[in-house]
Design a protein around this motif. Structure first.
Motif, PDB file in Angstrom:
ATOM      1  N   LEU A 128     102.023  25.337  59.496  1.00 47.96           N
ATOM      2  CA  LEU A 128     101.080  24.072  58.925  1.00 47.96           C
ATOM      3  C   LEU A 128     100.436  24.335  57.414  1.00 47.96           C
ATOM      4  O   LEU A 128     100.633  23.392  56.787  1.00 47.96           O
ATOM      5  CB  LEU A 128      99.833  24.383  59.829  1.00 47.96           C
ATOM      6  N   ALA A 129     100.176  25.576  56.983  1.00 41.84           N
ATOM      7  CA  ALA A 129      99.671  25.787  55.580  1.00 41.84           C
ATOM      8  C   ALA A 129     100.780  25.857  54.754  1.00 41.84           C
ATOM      9  O   ALA A 129     100.645  26.148  53.518  1.00 41.84           O
ATOM     10  CB  ALA A 129      99.013  27.043  55.654  1.00 41.84           C
ATOM     11  N   VAL A 130     102.120  25.971  55.288  1.00 42.67           N
ATOM     12  CA  VAL A 130     103.092  26.081  54.052  1.00 42.67           C
ATOM     13  C   VAL A 130     104.013  24.869  54.066  1.00 42.67           C
ATOM     14  O   VAL A 130     104.902  24.716  53.462  1.00 42.67           O
ATOM     15  CB  VAL A 130     104.217  27.276  54.279  1.00 42.67           C
ATOM     16  N   SER A 131     103.614  24.012  54.914  1.00 44.78           N
ATOM     17  CA  SER A 131     104.745  22.714  55.232  1.00 44.78           C
ATOM     18  C   SER A 131     104.110  21.517  55.316  1.00 44.78           C
ATOM     19  O   SER A 131     104.619  20.576  54.439  1.00 44.78           O
ATOM     20  CB  SER A 131     105.412  22.908  56.473  1.00 44.78           C
ATOM     21  N   ALA A 132     102.877  21.438  55.808  1.00 46.61           N
ATOM     22  CA  ALA A 132     102.353  20.056  55.988  1.00 46.61           C
ATOM     23  C   ALA A 132     101.561  19.653  54.700  1.00 46.61           C
ATOM     24  O   ALA A 132     100.736  20.450  54.029  1.00 46.61           O
ATOM     25  CB  ALA A 132     100.978  20.092  57.135  1.00 46.61           C
ATOM     26  N   TYR A 133     101.762  18.404  54.193  1.00 47.65           N
ATOM     27  CA  TYR A 133     101.462  17.863  52.798  1.00 47.65           C
ATOM     28  C   TYR A 133      99.925  18.267  52.681  1.00 47.65           C
ATOM     29  O   TYR A 133      99.319  18.613  51.790  1.00 47.65           O
ATOM     30  CB  TYR A 133     101.851  16.571  52.665  1.00 47.65           C
ATOM     31  N   PRO A 134      99.131  17.870  53.789  1.00 41.55           N
ATOM     32  CA  PRO A 134      97.550  17.762  53.719  1.00 41.55           C
ATOM     33  C   PRO A 134      97.215  19.533  53.379  1.00 41.55           C
ATOM     34  O   PRO A 134      95.967  19.563  52.858  1.00 41.55           O
ATOM     35  CB  PRO A 134      97.001  17.256  54.656  1.00 41.55           C
ATOM     36  N   PHE A 135      97.796  20.207  54.123  1.00 47.49           N
ATOM     37  CA  PHE A 135      97.457  21.849  54.285  1.00 47.49           C
ATOM     38  C   PHE A 135      98.086  22.902  53.148  1.00 47.49           C
ATOM     39  O   PHE A 135      97.669  23.856  52.989  1.00 47.49           O
ATOM     40  CB  PHE A 135      97.584  22.228  55.343  1.00 47.49           C
ATOM     41  N   ASN A 136      99.251  22.309  52.528  1.00 44.30           N
ATOM     42  CA  ASN A 136     100.059  23.087  51.820  1.00 44.30           C
ATOM     43  C   ASN A 136      99.284  24.030  50.722  1.00 44.30           C
ATOM     44  O   ASN A 136      98.827  23.517  49.928  1.00 44.30           O
ATOM     45  CB  ASN A 136     101.277  22.273  51.139  1.00 44.30           C
ATOM     46  N   GLU A 137      99.546  25.416  50.996  1.00 45.18           N
ATOM     47  CA  GLU A 137      98.828  26.412  50.175  1.00 45.18           C
ATOM     48  C   GLU A 137      99.117  26.129  48.585  1.00 45.18           C
ATOM     49  O   GLU A 137      98.178  26.418  47.724  1.00 45.18           O
ATOM     50  CB  GLU A 137      99.056  27.606  50.349  1.00 45.18           C
ATOM     51  N   ALA A 138     100.314  25.857  48.327  1.00 47.76           N
ATOM     52  CA  ALA A 138     100.755  25.698  46.917  1.00 47.76           C
ATOM     53  C   ALA A 138     100.667  24.327  46.283  1.00 47.76           C
ATOM     54  O   ALA A 138     100.274  24.422  45.061  1.00 47.76           O
ATOM     55  CB  ALA A 138     102.568  26.014  46.718  1.00 47.76           C
ATOM     56  N   LYS A 139     100.673  22.961  46.976  1.00 44.47           N
ATOM     57  CA  LYS A 139     100.471  21.954  46.480  1.00 44.47           C
ATOM     58  C   LYS A 139     100.277  20.975  47.596  1.00 44.47           C
ATOM     59  O   LYS A 139     100.847  20.425  48.154  1.00 44.47           O
ATOM     60  CB  LYS A 139     101.510  21.449  45.877  1.00 44.47           C
ATOM     61  N   ASN A 140      98.774  20.882  47.736  1.00 38.82           N
ATOM     62  CA  ASN A 140      98.421  19.943  48.860  1.00 38.82           C
ATOM     63  C   ASN A 140      97.823  18.643  48.284  1.00 38.82           C
ATOM     64  O   ASN A 140      97.428  18.564  47.196  1.00 38.82           O
ATOM     65  CB  ASN A 140      97.496  20.381  49.959  1.00 38.82           C
ATOM     66  N   THR A 141      97.455  17.491  49.302  1.00 39.56           N
ATOM     67  CA  THR A 141      97.267  16.300  48.995  1.00 39.56           C
ATOM     68  C   THR A 141      95.907  16.038  48.508  1.00 39.56           C
ATOM     69  O   THR A 141      95.478  15.412  47.521  1.00 39.56           O
ATOM     70  CB  THR A 141      97.439  15.261  50.047  1.00 39.56           C
ATOM     71  N   SER A 142      95.068  17.238  48.880  1.00 39.45           N
ATOM     72  CA  SER A 142      93.642  17.403  48.398  1.00 39.45           C
ATOM     73  C   SER A 142      93.331  17.976  46.860  1.00 39.45           C
ATOM     74  O   SER A 142      92.254  18.130  46.487  1.00 39.45           O
ATOM     75  CB  SER A 142      92.758  18.193  49.654  1.00 39.45           C
ATOM     76  N   LYS A 143      94.490  18.291  46.420  1.00 36.76           N
ATOM     77  CA  LYS A 143      94.557  19.207  45.480  1.00 36.76           C
ATOM     78  C   LYS A 143      93.813  20.492  45.321  1.00 36.76           C
ATOM     79  O   LYS A 143      93.208  20.772  44.253  1.00 36.76           O
ATOM     80  CB  LYS A 143      94.067  18.372  44.256  1.00 36.76           C
ATOM     81  N   TYR A 144      93.408  20.853  46.419  1.00 32.32           N
ATOM     82  CA  TYR A 144      92.745  22.140  46.687  1.00 32.32           C
ATOM     83  C   TYR A 144      93.792  23.475  46.291  1.00 32.32           C
ATOM     84  O   TYR A 144      94.519  23.526  47.058  1.00 32.32           O
ATOM     85  CB  TYR A 144      92.059  22.300  47.977  1.00 32.32           C
ATOM     86  N   ARG A 145      93.014  24.351  45.558  1.00 36.21           N
ATOM     87  CA  ARG A 145      93.857  25.478  45.196  1.00 36.21           C
ATOM     88  C   ARG A 145      92.891  26.451  45.227  1.00 36.21           C
ATOM     89  O   ARG A 145      91.909  26.487  45.009  1.00 36.21           O
ATOM     90  CB  ARG A 145      94.595  25.573  43.751  1.00 36.21           C
ATOM     91  N   SER A 146      93.289  27.559  45.924  1.00 32.99           N
ATOM     92  CA  SER A 146      92.509  29.018  45.963  1.00 32.99           C
ATOM     93  C   SER A 146      93.557  30.149  45.997  1.00 32.99           C
ATOM     94  O   SER A 146      94.554  30.149  47.034  1.00 32.99           O
ATOM     95  CB  SER A 146      91.648  29.016  47.476  1.00 32.99           C
ATOM     96  N   ALA A 147      93.252  31.310  45.329  1.00 34.10           N
ATOM     97  CA  ALA A 147      94.146  32.521  45.389  1.00 34.10           C
ATOM     98  C   ALA A 147      93.867  32.965  46.682  1.00 34.10           C
ATOM     99  O   ALA A 147      94.846  33.542  47.317  1.00 34.10           O
ATOM    100  CB  ALA A 147      93.788  33.469  44.243  1.00 34.10           C
ATOM    101  N   ALA A 148      92.893  32.946  47.323  1.00 30.60           N
ATOM    102  CA  ALA A 148      92.542  33.592  48.652  1.00 30.60           C
ATOM    103  C   ALA A 148      93.247  32.924  49.902  1.00 30.60           C
ATOM    104  O   ALA A 148      93.765  33.362  50.456  1.00 30.60           O
ATOM    105  CB  ALA A 148      91.103  33.702  48.779  1.00 30.60           C
ATOM    106  N   TYR A 149      93.203  31.467  49.790  1.00 33.61           N
ATOM    107  CA  TYR A 149      93.815  30.841  50.725  1.00 33.61           C
ATOM    108  C   TYR A 149      95.565  31.270  50.614  1.00 33.61           C
ATOM    109  O   TYR A 149      96.229  31.334  51.426  1.00 33.61           O
ATOM    110  CB  TYR A 149      93.742  29.316  50.395  1.00 33.61           C
ATOM    111  N   THR A 150      96.101  31.150  49.213  1.00 31.32           N
ATOM    112  CA  THR A 150      97.540  31.339  49.108  1.00 31.32           C
ATOM    113  C   THR A 150      97.818  32.692  49.641  1.00 31.32           C
ATOM    114  O   THR A 150      98.842  32.800  50.432  1.00 31.32           O
ATOM    115  CB  THR A 150      97.979  31.363  47.664  1.00 31.32           C
ATOM    116  N   LYS A 151      97.090  33.778  49.447  1.00 31.49           N
ATOM    117  CA  LYS A 151      97.046  35.241  49.955  1.00 31.49           C
ATOM    118  C   LYS A 151      97.229  35.076  51.599  1.00 31.49           C
ATOM    119  O   LYS A 151      98.144  35.753  52.011  1.00 31.49           O
ATOM    120  CB  LYS A 151      96.258  35.936  49.436  1.00 31.49           C
TER     121      LYS A 151
END
Length: 530
Positions: A439-462
């Protein structure tokens, strides 16, 4: 030959994980229980269920939106035709154990950094060309191509080496371990490399599947004919399949009730009661949560860049009313994306946000707002419009006034992929029913690297990267990783889940043998009409 362009240690078996996870069967791999029939609500033994399979007949399927060739290699709102025209390497059974399809068997290396696939040697494409290991190599590289907009591209990209051992044995090597490889194998359709550019324009769709493309009429639908050289002996039973585009809800339901169509997954929730009352129709619910309805939030648009405001929106929505009145009661009201069958599911996560308008207003006031004016994009389809109107009503009660922006499904999907959404939007997502890390590496709304919400977080990525790449040495460790992902999703509320909902199938009572895979690919190998 070896191309130097390394797979995950198997860790605990899928079956072990299933037993230990609690919360039901784990579904790894936008879809439903792998190759399973839906749970029928009409009766425990549908009419004609004891009849022997019969050959012949054309199945008419009513869909509410057209096939989009440019999105052939991604998960979209209309992927039913994928498994009709193409095959995949493996498929999941009900217990999420991978089963053979074009791959007969597989073996992990002892170090867990490669997997050997033994492929079928009796398969041909619709063009007559033989299927070989080279076609699997092409399929992986094809998904690695960013132009294909494939949600599982990150997983495909971990394959950095291919070693062919003849035409029907192949070793895949990975750059690092991943725990969702079989999600990729069920998602990745095996397309003909010689005509792939024609495929993404809709000119030719050549696969190894049970049906061949006869005609695509843009705006009208797809006409498929039986593949007489299909590798599964005696299959399919049907002579052909018609996928007919009927965007109007009343017309779609009428086509089912009159017998013009025998199958649909697009009857809006408000119309399901009428379908249920028809003695010639059977409603079946794929209750494993192959999808979910959500409210998307663009975190770069003020004041939605404030987490407190986003949380207020999450408290404002009446999920139970949305489920009962708009979705016909089919689904699970949930603040988290996970179906009950997922190892990431917990009741605490599901109920994290309840309907509390007073709390929503309080949070908005604490952030300095008593009234907001925001746009809300939604798909211009009856069911989606009803969801948007329900959200509009709930948000208005807390001082958030939204203007609805209807858009066609193809444009909506393109905006989702390109991160070109307005302040708010509502759509459906998949991938929560597979490996939680997917979910978090593949779905567009959740993708940790580049999601549709444009949410970025080092903690989320980790957290996501650890869950994806670290072999699960114990159930406790896996659950701890899932808890971290869920906590971030709920606390940050950059995407607000509303209802977990699998596909709801409406079918003529004389249709049998219909199944769907995890990604809503329709499987009619064993389907027949009585």
């Amino acid at each position: 030959m070896t191309e130097l362009y390394p797979l995950t240690p198997p860790g605990p078996s899928r079956r072990t994980t299933l037993r230990a996870a609690g919360g039901g069967t784990l579904l790894l791999g936008l879809g439903l229980a792998g190759c399973r029939s839906a749970v029928s609500e009409a009766s425990s033994a549908p009419k004609g269920a004891s009849a022997s399979p019969r050959r012949g007949g054309v199945l008419n399927i009513a869909v509410n939106s057209d096939f989009t060739p440019a999105l052939l290699f991604s998960q979209s709102g209309q992927s039913l035709q994928h498994r009709l025209i193409y095959n995949t390497l493996t498929r999941y059974d009900d217990r999420l154990s991978p089963q053979p399809e074009l791959a007969r068997s597989w073996t992990y290396a002892k170090d867990g950094r490669s997997i050997t696939l033994r492929l079928r040697d009796d398969v041909t494409f619709h063009s007559g060309r033989r299927f070989t290991a080279a076609d699997v190599i092409f399929a992986v590289k094809n998904l690695q191509n960013p132009l294909r907009a494939a949600q599982l591209r990150a997983t495909a990209a971990t394959v950095t080496g291919f070693e062919k051992r003849g035409d029907h044995e192949l070793v895949l090597k990975l750059a690092h371990p991943v725990n969702n490889l079989f999600d990729l194998f069920e998602f990745m359709i095996i397309a003909d490399s010689e005509t792939v550019e024609d495929a993404v324009t809709g000119k030719q769709l050549i696969g190894t599947g049970p049906f061949k493309l006869k005609k695509w009429s843009p705006g009208s639908g797809l006409t498929l004919a039986r593949n007489d050289t299909y590798w599964q002996a005696g299959r399919p039973y049907l002579d052909g399949v018609e996928l007919r585009v009927i965007p109007q809800a009343d017309a779609l339901l009428s086509s089912l009730r009159s017998g013009q169509s025998q199958l649909s997954f697009n009857v809006p929730g408000k119309s399901l009661g009428v379908a249920k009352s028809d003695p010639h129709l059977t409603i079946s619910d794929y209750d494993t949560g192959g999808g979910a309805v959500y409210l998307g939030v663009n975190t770069t648009v003020a004041p939605l860049n404030d987490r407190t405001v986003r949380q207020a929106l999450a408290w404002a929505v009446d999920r139970d009313r949305l489920l009962a009145q708009t979705l016909g009661g089919y689904g699970l009201a949930s603040a988290a994306p996970w179906p009950k069958s997922s190892p990431a599911f917990t009741e605490a996560h599901r109920t994290h946000y309840s309907h509390d308008p007073a709390k929503a207003r309080e949070l908005l006031k604490s952030a300095g707002h008593t009234r907001l004016e925001l746009p809300l994009l939604h798909l211009a389809l009856p069911g989606d419009t009803a969801i948007a109107e329900s959200l509009q009503y709930d948000l208005k009660q807390v001082g958030v006034h939204v203007t609805l922006q209807p858009t066609d499904p193809a444009t909506g999907q393109k905006k989702l992929i390109s991160q070109d959404m307005p302040a708010l939007w509502t759509m459906g997502h998949g991938f929560a029913q597979v490996q939680p890390s997917t979910l978090a590496v593949s779905a567009y709304p959740f993708n940790e690297a580049k999601n549709t919400s444009k949410y970025r977080s080092a903690a989320y990525t980790k957290v996501v990267q650890e869950a994806w790449t670290r072999p699960e040495s114990s159930t406790a460790e896996a659950n701890a990783q899932h808890e971290k992902i869920s906590s971030i999703l709920l606390d940050e509320a950059f995407l607000i889940d509303l209802v977990v909902r699998g596909q709801v199938q409406v079918a003529a009572d004389g249709l049998h043998g219909v199944t769907l895979n995890k990604f809503s690919y329709l499987n009619l190998d064993n389907a027949y009409l009585v």
